[in-house]
Design an enzyme around this catalytic site. Sequence first.
Site, PDB file in Angstrom:
ATOM      1  N   ASP A 251      49.160  41.774  48.234  1.00 29.08           N
ATOM      2  CA  ASP A 251      47.807  41.839  48.747  1.00 29.08           C
ATOM      3  C   ASP A 251      47.695  43.122  49.574  1.00 29.08           C
ATOM      4  OD1 ASP A 251      45.577  39.236  49.988  1.00 29.08           O
ATOM      5  OD2 ASP A 251      45.241  41.343  49.517  1.00 29.08           O
TER       6      ASP A 251
HETATM    7  C1  GLC Z   1      41.993  41.461  50.449  1.00 27.03           C
HETATM    8  C2  GLC Z   1      42.131  40.043  49.956  1.00 27.03           C
HETATM    9  C3  GLC Z   1      42.410  39.935  48.489  1.00 27.03           C
HETATM   10  C4  GLC Z   1      41.754  41.078  47.740  1.00 27.03           C
HETATM   11  C5  GLC Z   1      42.428  42.357  48.197  1.00 27.03           C
HETATM   12  C6  GLC Z   1      41.831  43.583  47.504  1.00 27.03           C
HETATM   13  O1  GLC Z   1      42.678  41.626  51.670  1.00 27.03           O
HETATM   14  O2  GLC Z   1      43.078  39.226  50.625  1.00 27.03           O
HETATM   15  O3  GLC Z   1      41.926  38.664  48.061  1.00 27.03           O
HETATM   16  O4  GLC Z   1      41.919  40.900  46.332  1.00 27.03           O
HETATM   17  O5  GLC Z   1      42.339  42.535  49.594  1.00 27.03           O
HETATM   18  O6  GLC Z   1      40.509  43.771  47.899  1.00 27.03           O
END
Ligand code: GLC
Length: 711
Positions: A251
């Site tokens: 993430d």
């Molecule tokens: C965010 C979220 C995740 C998302 C990622 C990219 O922090 O936790 O769900 O896909 O960043 O935007």
Amino acid sequence: MISSRIRELLSQMSPQEKLGQLQIVYRPRHEEAAALVRAGIGAVFWPQSAAASNALQREAVEGTRLGIPILIGLDVIHGQRTIAPVPLAQAASFDPDMVERLARTAAVEARSGGVTWTFSPMIDVSRDPRWGRVVEGFGEDVHVTSVMGNAMVRGYQEQDLSRPGTLAATAKHFVAYGQPDGGRDYNSVDMSAQRLRNVYLEPFRAAVRADVAAVMASFNTVAGVPMHANGALLTGILKDEWGFDGLVVGDADGVANLVPHRVAETIDDAVRMAYAAGVDVEMGGAPSAIAWDASTLDPARLDDAVARVLGVKEALGLFERPYVDEAAERVEPTDATRAQARRAAARSAVLLQNDGTLPLSTGSRVLLTGPYATSTDHLGAWAQSFSARSSSIADALRARDDIEVIVEEGVSFFGDRHDDVDAVATAALEADVVVVCVGEPSSLSGEAASRSDLRLPGRQADLIRAIAGTGIPFVVVLANGRPLVVADWIDEAPAVLEVWHGGTEAPAAIVDLLLGDQEPAGRLPMSFPRSAGQVPVHYAHENTGRPAAVRGTMTLESVDVALEGPANVQEKYTSKYLDLDLGPQFSFGHGSGYATFSYGQPRVSSAEIAADEAVTLEVEVTNTSARAGDEVVQVYVEDVVASIAPPVRRLVAFRRRTFAAGETATLSFEIGPEQLGFWLADGRFAVEPGAFVMHVGGALERTVPVRLQVR
Ligand code: GLC
């Protein structure tokens, strides 16, 4: 099994070129992104157009030594241009075919702009509405989350990722992110191995069986080990036990977060730990991967990670067709996608209660009030700048020529000096019926949006109570991204329609429902607590050794009185609160429509089976009303005695079906090991001999039982 093309590429790639494939950079400006791609980064976030996507792709295909195409990722969570209801609302439809079709529309719109990889579906089960991200998931139930998650994967990926208009899907956030301590986002998670398997891992196991292309690691720890460094789960279970052959993406900054998690001293340590644990692609803001010294990573692990990434690119057909047709880019909804979104918003609504005030009669003089009367904030927490906006409920009602509308907001979302509840109460006296449109703006749900107080913000509840005081008939329209505490006004509301954040066409759908052109037949995918102090509260709980039975209004004084008499002493020492009624305000599965249904006695094809056998369960359902309507038939299993305390009920099957007025139909369900078994702490799946009861009905509080014996 990797292809000869990938094997050949691996043999030609330098360690640095390999590392470049193992990173996606978010939010780069276009020039920065082009430079990163030329330097070897193998994935970027969508640059917001087909032309810009092709420009970056040319940098990779024509501007690098091996010409490996890039992946272009984006959070396509519930729509790209046409915004569908938030996933929690889509779950409430109990209509997986609808969820699949909506994902298909999102994929076609996004792919036409150059997106090839979506960070969706979010399949984190959650039983804690304080956690803002419940809006992105499918609620508290394992089976609903598994079924809806797989429907979205099919919608994005189809049966063949190389077909036009597909997206590589990402099951996220692995794992148990939805049960953080205190309901606070990013907080710690700690639970038994059997609960992890039976509740939080199960939807991901289903997604892997549906061939999801990617899995995203979650920000939380599980039993003290941050998921971005959790080899036992990322590799041990996901890759080795389940055979997942796609890619694991971290993430955003999840790898870097290992330092504040205090399990890594430096970013380099964090990178080494993450790749060793099973992360294949690091998602970060700054290009760190290609700066690393590849020799610090195990060569076999490095090649495995690169093979997984190239496998997704190959499955998408990017080596053959890296570019997108700029002339065919879909930048606006079409009439068809708008109609689909409108119907989905109606099918996602849940009628929480109704004394017959709904549907409204045409020709009425309606006072429309509350902040959601004029707010256009219906897109939900993941709306992006390029998504089609929504109108307001006032706009949609005014567009009708069979209703007279007066609009008087009365209060804002958060309360301010302009709030004037009295003026609305006065205006109500001139109306035939009042529609009070209240809820949570989308800013109160989503990532990093946990709440400790789940009531309506501002003076919205005061407004409802003031309208109740006028004696004029009224209905409440509730637009929110999580279950709310409604105890402070619900008993005064003749009818309450839960519409969630319903997307681009939500206002039109809400008017369709209010006037009976569409019927609300959804069911709650997540329980509404009576109080935040009651959380977590959900239907699939254990019975405990001392279950309470009292359902009347419990007050601190009544407990003293209740102590008289042995039966009440018995009641005293049971699992309950001294100052709160038992159970949620509204349970998972709750809801009804404008039609009414009756159930015959469910039948099983055999009253006794062996542990590896299955039965067919049949039930006759009748629409006892004079109008067509949808029913959501639910099948819950009760394992009467098990080797670990079983949930009192567990949903194992459901089906939403439209019935003509007066129609009777027989529905049948396959009940076998998948429905009767559960995971033991040691990782075995078992169907244990003994008595089971199937509970069949249109809501948990309206079921008919049928027994089944496993020998
Ligand atoms: C965010 C979220 C995740 C998302 C990622 C990219 O922090 O936790 O769900 O896909 O960043 O935007």
